[in-house]
Design an enzyme around this catalytic site. Structure first.
Site, PDB file in Angstrom:
ATOM      1  N   GLU A 167      57.896  84.341  85.209  1.00 56.30           N
ATOM      2  CA  GLU A 167      57.311  83.215  84.475  1.00 56.30           C
ATOM      3  C   GLU A 167      56.508  83.644  83.241  1.00 56.30           C
ATOM      4  OE1 GLU A 167      55.353  80.867  87.533  1.00 56.30           O
ATOM      5  OE2 GLU A 167      57.209  80.705  88.667  1.00 56.30           O
ATOM      6  N   ASN A 208      62.443  86.440  85.691  1.00 48.81           N
ATOM      7  CA  ASN A 208      62.695  85.257  86.519  1.00 48.81           C
ATOM      8  C   ASN A 208      61.797  84.120  86.047  1.00 48.81           C
ATOM      9  OD1 ASN A 208      63.871  84.237  89.088  1.00 48.81           O
ATOM     10  ND2 ASN A 208      61.769  84.253  89.851  1.00 48.81           N
ATOM     11  N   HIS A 244      64.102  75.116  90.417  1.00 47.54           N
ATOM     12  CA  HIS A 244      63.316  74.124  91.161  1.00 47.54           C
ATOM     13  C   HIS A 244      63.567  72.776  90.468  1.00 47.54           C
ATOM     14  CE1 HIS A 244      61.195  76.967  93.655  1.00 47.54           C
ATOM     15  NE2 HIS A 244      60.848  77.681  92.597  1.00 47.54           N
ATOM     16  N   GLU A 273      65.554  80.433  93.268  1.00 42.05           N
ATOM     17  CA  GLU A 273      64.558  79.708  94.083  1.00 42.05           C
ATOM     18  C   GLU A 273      64.961  78.236  94.207  1.00 42.05           C
ATOM     19  OE1 GLU A 273      60.527  80.333  92.705  1.00 42.05           O
ATOM     20  OE2 GLU A 273      60.915  82.438  92.240  1.00 42.05           O
ATOM     21  N   ASP A 275      65.664  74.542  94.871  1.00 39.59           N
ATOM     22  CA  ASP A 275      65.395  73.351  95.683  1.00 39.59           C
ATOM     23  C   ASP A 275      65.525  72.127  94.787  1.00 39.59           C
ATOM     24  OD1 ASP A 275      62.835  73.628  94.428  1.00 39.59           O
ATOM     25  OD2 ASP A 275      61.911  74.389  96.257  1.00 39.59           O
TER      26      ASP A 275
HETATM   27  O1  G3I Z   1      47.128  82.791 102.600  1.00 38.13           O
HETATM   28  C1  G3I Z   1      46.378  81.564 102.581  1.00 38.13           C
HETATM   29  C2  G3I Z   1      45.835  81.245 103.956  1.00 38.13           C
HETATM   30  O2  G3I Z   1      44.924  82.249 104.311  1.00 38.13           O
HETATM   31  C3  G3I Z   1      45.173  79.872 103.899  1.00 38.13           C
HETATM   32  O3  G3I Z   1      44.758  79.518 105.190  1.00 38.13           O
HETATM   33  C4  G3I Z   1      46.132  78.800 103.395  1.00 38.13           C
HETATM   34  C5  G3I Z   1      45.473  77.443 103.243  1.00 38.13           C
HETATM   35  O4  G3I Z   1      46.040  76.687 102.199  1.00 38.13           O
HETATM   36  O5  G3I Z   1      46.607  79.208 102.114  1.00 38.13           O
HETATM   37  C6  G3I Z   1      47.298  80.449 102.133  1.00 38.13           C
HETATM   38  O6  G3I Z   1      47.751  80.726 100.843  1.00 38.13           O
HETATM   39  C7  G3I Z   1      48.870  79.959 100.395  1.00 38.13           C
HETATM   40  C8  G3I Z   1      50.003  80.923 100.094  1.00 38.13           C
HETATM   41  O7  G3I Z   1      51.096  80.204  99.528  1.00 38.13           O
HETATM   42  C9  G3I Z   1      50.497  81.669 101.317  1.00 38.13           C
HETATM   43  O8  G3I Z   1      50.973  80.767 102.277  1.00 38.13           O
HETATM   44  C10 G3I Z   1      48.461  79.200  99.145  1.00 38.13           C
HETATM   45  O9  G3I Z   1      47.498  78.226  99.465  1.00 38.13           O
HETATM   46  C11 G3I Z   1      49.671  78.550  98.523  1.00 38.13           C
HETATM   47  O10 G3I Z   1      49.294  78.029  97.261  1.00 38.13           O
HETATM   48  C12 G3I Z   1      50.768  79.569  98.306  1.00 38.13           C
HETATM   49  O11 G3I Z   1      51.909  78.887  97.796  1.00 38.13           O
HETATM   50  C13 G3I Z   1      52.944  79.711  97.307  1.00 38.13           C
HETATM   51  C14 G3I Z   1      53.130  79.493  95.805  1.00 38.13           C
HETATM   52  O12 G3I Z   1      54.216  80.263  95.355  1.00 38.13           O
HETATM   53  C15 G3I Z   1      51.903  79.890  94.998  1.00 38.13           C
HETATM   54  O13 G3I Z   1      52.111  79.580  93.657  1.00 38.13           O
HETATM   55  C16 G3I Z   1      54.214  79.295  98.025  1.00 38.13           C
HETATM   56  O14 G3I Z   1      54.100  79.600  99.415  1.00 38.13           O
HETATM   57  C17 G3I Z   1      55.402  80.061  97.425  1.00 38.13           C
HETATM   58  O15 G3I Z   1      56.583  79.555  97.983  1.00 38.13           O
HETATM   59  C18 G3I Z   1      55.421  79.817  95.929  1.00 38.13           C
HETATM   60  O16 G3I Z   1      56.507  80.503  95.365  1.00 38.13           O
HETATM   61  C19 G3I Z   1      56.631  80.392  93.924  1.00 38.13           C
HETATM   62  C20 G3I Z   1      57.336  81.654  93.474  1.00 38.13           C
HETATM   63  O17 G3I Z   1      56.613  82.783  93.886  1.00 38.13           O
HETATM   64  C21 G3I Z   1      57.514  81.665  91.956  1.00 38.13           C
HETATM   65  N1  G3I Z   1      58.170  80.470  91.513  1.00 38.13           N
HETATM   66  C22 G3I Z   1      57.590  79.206  91.957  1.00 38.13           C
HETATM   67  C23 G3I Z   1      57.483  79.193  93.469  1.00 38.13           C
HETATM   68  C24 G3I Z   1      56.967  77.874  93.950  1.00 38.13           C
HETATM   69  O18 G3I Z   1      55.638  77.683  93.534  1.00 38.13           O
END
Ligand code: G3I
Length: 353
Positions: A167, A208, A244, A273, A275
């Site tokens: 990004e 990416n 996405h 990615e 969806d």
């Molecule tokens: O690890 C913490 C945990 O300790 C806490 O209890 C919980 C409560 O909300 O949050 C956890 O962190 C989360 C993390 O994923 C791990 O699960 C974050 O809040 C959450 O924001 C984070 O989201 C990820 C996101 O990237 C962040 O931008 C998504 O799972 C992940 O699928 C997503 O993937 C991104 C790609 O890397 C890049 N392209 C876009 C894509 C979608 O956003």
């Protein structure tokens, strides 16, 4: 025929095939004593085209055995959704933690799946130690190089590819003003690719991004950068189009042309990615339209020789990132929250078959 009607007919046909294959219904040619044969998986079908079919996954989901059963048999490429990001792998400066990434690599190996590793340089999900102070260019270069090379070396020989920089551009095609860009200038991208290549010369190295599926200012920026990097012999192997998509914003009709222009530069491409989200509630019509989009994306990738594969951003609505990020939206994946295949699943099969 209208494509949504086409989808419904094809779903009915595909469903009949599934039932026959599962031995639940008798096909026209079924004989007494016939044994039901195993249904080819999405990965089996993709492999016939020399492509992979992958899914993202994340560590907390791996205790769900119904989920891991499908993950383990339907796909041949796995991407860790979070476990290889900087906050997870270098939570303190110089202290590396491979627990999350290793768990996913081990799981993939046990199912003979490859791994698209994600991601080394991104402005999001960075550890606090990195974002809570300022760095001189020399300091940050050293920190970035050490992070990239330590992580890539750790996974050398176990991963197929790396999303090296994620990004990097804004929607209008200007560079995103990240910590790396503002401190190091645009050259950080070529440096990151070179450092990753030094650490694992066999991994395919990708840039990416999202919203680069169609031809437009942001994908043009990647095209110009990719051309420049190739001319400078920077080790760039591919461009990852995240895909996405959202029903309310329309289908990127120039996807196939876009994939093709990157191929002509000598680059691989991948849908990394995928969806297709929608405003909830999901209706039969929206799910049929979604299925058409999944079919069209799959067909676009198959039509372009160097589009090497498709990864969906986790395969089930049960573990999708969408509802938390886009309130009121969801139902974006080919399997529903009960892990039942949706029209989109049959549409992907249909395109591959
Ligand atoms: O690890 C913490 C945990 O300790 C806490 O209890 C919980 C409560 O909300 O949050 C956890 O962190 C989360 C993390 O994923 C791990 O699960 C974050 O809040 C959450 O924001 C984070 O989201 C990820 C996101 O990237 C962040 O931008 C998504 O799972 C992940 O699928 C997503 O993937 C991104 C790609 O890397 C890049 N392209 C876009 C894509 C979608 O956003």
């Amino acid at each position: 025929m209208h494509s949504t009607a086409r989808t419904r007919l094809r779903i009915a046909g595909a469903l009949a095939t599934v039932l026959v294959a599962a031995g639940i219904a008798a096909g026209p040619a079924a004989q007494a004593g016939d044994r039901p044969h195993r249904q080819p998986t999405l990965a089996d079908l993709a492999e016939r085209h020399g492509r992979y079919l992958g899914s993202a996954t994340d560590n907390p989901e791996l205790t769900d055995t119904a989920y891991t059963d499908v993950l383990g048999h339907e796909f041949d490429m796995i991407t860790p959704g979070n476990g290889m990001k900087w906050y997870a792998t270098e939570p303190q400066q110089g202290v590396f933690d491979w627990t999350a990434g290793d768990e996913i690599v081990d799981l993939a190996r046990s199912h003979h799946q490859r791994v698209r590793a994600h991601t080394l340089v991104w402005h999001s999900q960075l550890p606090d130690w990195l974002t809570s102070r300022t760095w001189t260019a020399d300091e940050l270069r050293a920190v970035l190089k050490h992070h990239i090379q330590t992580e890539v070396r750790h996974y050398r020989g176990t991963v197929y590819s790396w999303d090296v920089v994620n990004e990097a551009f804004n929607e209008d095609g200007t560079y995103r003003e990240t910590l790396f860009y503002t401190t190091l200038g645009p050259g950080y991208i070529a440096d990151a690719l070179r450092w990753a290549h030094e650490a694992d010369p066999h991994a395919k190295l990708y840039l990416n991004d999202y919203n680069i599926e169609a031809v437009g200012p942001k994908s043009d920026a990647y095209y110009a950068l990719a051309r420049q990097l190739r001319a400078q012999r920077v080790p760039l192997d591919g461009i990852g189009l995240q895909a996405h998509l959202a029903l309310q914003y329309g289908y990127p009709a120039s996807l196939e042309d876009n994939l093709r222009r990157f191929s002509r530069l000598g680059l691989d491409t991948a849908l990394t990615e995928v969806d297709v989200r929608m405003q909830l509630p999901a209706t039969e019509d929206k799910l049929a339209r979604q299925a058409d989009w999944y079919r069209d994306m799959t067909e676009a990738c198959l039509a372009v020789r160097r589009c090497v594969g498709i990864t969906i951003w986790d395969y089930t609505d049960k573990y999708s990132w969408i509802p938390a990020f886009f309130p009121g939206e969801g139902a974006a994946l080919p399997w529903d929250e009960q892990l039942a295949p949706k029209p989109a699943y049959y549409a992907i099969r249909d395109a591959l078959d």
